[in-house]
Design a protein around this motif. Structure first.
Motif, PDB file in Angstrom:
ATOM      1  N   SER A 120       6.710  -9.737 -14.003  1.00 24.15           N
ATOM      2  CA  SER A 120       6.497  -9.677 -12.556  1.00 24.15           C
ATOM      3  C   SER A 120       7.835  -9.595 -11.842  1.00 24.15           C
ATOM      4  CB  SER A 120       5.749 -10.924 -12.063  1.00 24.15           C
ATOM      5  OG  SER A 120       4.465 -11.014 -12.637  1.00 24.15           O
ATOM      6  N   MET A 138       4.732  -7.511  -4.830  1.00 25.68           N
ATOM      7  CA  MET A 138       3.451  -6.804  -4.803  1.00 25.68           C
ATOM      8  C   MET A 138       2.331  -7.693  -4.283  1.00 25.68           C
ATOM      9  SD  MET A 138       3.858  -3.676  -5.729  1.00 25.68           S
ATOM     10  CE  MET A 138       2.234  -3.132  -6.260  1.00 25.68           C
ATOM     11  N   LEU A 139       2.559  -9.016  -4.268  1.00 22.67           N
ATOM     12  CA  LEU A 139       1.546  -9.983  -3.840  1.00 22.67           C
ATOM     13  C   LEU A 139       2.154 -10.956  -2.833  1.00 22.67           C
ATOM     14  CD1 LEU A 139       0.217 -10.764  -7.436  1.00 22.67           C
ATOM     15  CD2 LEU A 139      -0.869  -9.240  -5.766  1.00 22.67           C
ATOM     16  N   HIS A 164      -0.921  -9.644   3.342  1.00 21.07           N
ATOM     17  CA  HIS A 164      -1.463  -8.534   2.570  1.00 21.07           C
ATOM     18  C   HIS A 164      -2.192  -9.060   1.336  1.00 21.07           C
ATOM     19  CE1 HIS A 164      -1.687  -4.429   0.958  1.00 21.07           C
ATOM     20  NE2 HIS A 164      -1.378  -4.966  -0.220  1.00 21.07           N
ATOM     21  N   ILE A 166      -4.121  -7.689  -1.857  1.00 15.60           N
ATOM     22  CA  ILE A 166      -4.314  -6.439  -2.581  1.00 15.60           C
ATOM     23  C   ILE A 166      -5.785  -6.177  -2.887  1.00 15.60           C
ATOM     24  CG2 ILE A 166      -4.024  -7.437  -4.889  1.00 15.60           C
ATOM     25  CD1 ILE A 166      -2.396  -4.916  -5.612  1.00 15.60           C
ATOM     26  N   ASP A 167      -6.578  -7.241  -3.042  1.00 24.96           N
ATOM     27  CA  ASP A 167      -8.001  -7.077  -3.339  1.00 24.96           C
ATOM     28  C   ASP A 167      -8.790  -6.683  -2.095  1.00 24.96           C
ATOM     29  OD1 ASP A 167      -7.724  -7.767  -6.058  1.00 24.96           O
ATOM     30  OD2 ASP A 167      -7.696  -9.889  -5.533  1.00 24.96           O
ATOM     31  N   ASP A 170      -7.162  -3.289  -0.638  1.00 27.09           N
ATOM     32  CA  ASP A 170      -7.342  -2.174  -1.573  1.00 27.09           C
ATOM     33  C   ASP A 170      -6.174  -1.191  -1.498  1.00 27.09           C
ATOM     34  OD1 ASP A 170      -8.662  -0.822  -3.590  1.00 27.09           O
ATOM     35  OD2 ASP A 170      -9.709   0.511  -2.197  1.00 27.09           O
ATOM     36  N   HIS A 172      -1.748  -0.921  -2.673  1.00 27.99           N
ATOM     37  CA  HIS A 172      -0.511  -1.501  -3.175  1.00 27.99           C
ATOM     38  C   HIS A 172       0.568  -1.400  -2.099  1.00 27.99           C
ATOM     39  CE1 HIS A 172      -1.764  -1.994  -7.352  1.00 27.99           C
ATOM     40  NE2 HIS A 172      -2.392  -0.840  -7.245  1.00 27.99           N
ATOM     41  N   ASP A 174       4.021  -0.146  -1.203  1.00 25.35           N
ATOM     42  CA  ASP A 174       4.966   0.857  -1.676  1.00 25.35           C
ATOM     43  C   ASP A 174       6.393   0.316  -1.592  1.00 25.35           C
ATOM     44  OD1 ASP A 174       3.003   2.868  -2.132  1.00 25.35           O
ATOM     45  OD2 ASP A 174       2.962   3.300   0.010  1.00 25.35           O
ATOM     46  N   PRO A 176       8.277  -1.862  -3.365  1.00 23.11           N
ATOM     47  CA  PRO A 176       8.423  -3.323  -3.293  1.00 23.11           C
ATOM     48  C   PRO A 176       9.850  -3.816  -3.489  1.00 23.11           C
ATOM     49  CG  PRO A 176       7.367  -2.676  -5.356  1.00 23.11           C
ATOM     50  CD  PRO A 176       7.411  -1.454  -4.488  1.00 23.11           C
TER      51      PRO A 176
END
Length: 209
Positions: A120, A138-139, A164, A166-167, A170, A172, A174, A176
């Motif tokens: 990660s 990313m998360l 944000h 991600i689930d 929907d 990602h 960009d 990161p």
């Protein structure tokens, strides 16, 4: 729509990172306030007999030659204003290894950006041995640390929406890593630029664990 644009467009001042291959698939760049390169490397734990002044190209070459299974085999540090920038080619330790970041950050603060294509990525803000803000770029909604909301405003400015999901969204995030360096710049006041990698670094081999 401004936030949406920020989520899809690369921060202009860090566009160069997208085409810069020397940093590789795994690396950690950290900014340590108020310490000399010698002191940072000493706290990291290096073989002081290997200390030498090197270019970034030499630093990268030595790291590739001495790469270890789980960490960088050679690291470098250079002074920039009130900060020392530390580069771990092929490494990740200042960002996530408490045995490293605790002594490095003792009595000061550290901002660290780590790319790791096989694990990660990490953004970390550590003060006096304690992670204050820690998250995967990313998360960005899954933050930890003693004060995970410390840089919410700066995160939004850098395009790392702190809400944000991600689930739910929907989508990602960009760029990161570029956004992580944009956030680091807002925290430190220093831009991570190609000119930094043209500095002379104090390099050394970390001690074996």
């Amino acid at each position: 729509m401004i936030e949406g644009a920020m989520m899809t467009e690369c921060p202009e001042e860090f566009r160069w990172l997208s085409g810069y291959e020397q940093l590789g698939e795994i690396y950690c760049v950290s900014f340590v306030r108020g310490l000399s390169p010698e002191e940072v490397l000493r706290r990291f734990g290096v073989d002081e007999s290997t200390l030498e002044e090197v270019t970034f190209a030499e630093l990268d070459e030595r790291s590739a030659e001495s790469m270890r299974d789980d960490a960088a085999g050679y690291i470098g540090a250079a002074k920039i204003g009130d900060w020392t920038v530390v580069v771990e080619p092929g490494g990740w330790q200042i960002a996530v290894d408490s045995e490293i970041y605790t002594p490095v950050s003792r009595g000061t603060e550290v901002v660290s950006v780590c790319r790791h294509d096989y694990a990660s990525d990490t953004f970390a803000y550590i003060v006096d041995g304690e992670p204050v803000v820690l998250f995967d770029p990313m998360l960005p909604d899954e933050r930890s640390g003693s004060d995970p909301d410390r840089f919410v405003m700066e995160m939004r400015e850098a395009g790392l929406d702190p809400d944000h999901d991600i689930d739910v969204d929907d989508a990602h995030i960009d760029f990161p890593m570029e956004r992580s360096f944009a956030l680091a710049s807002r925290v430190t006041g220093l831009p991570f630029s190609p000119e930094i990698l043209e500095l002379r670094f104090l390099g050394a081999e970390p001690l074996e664990n």
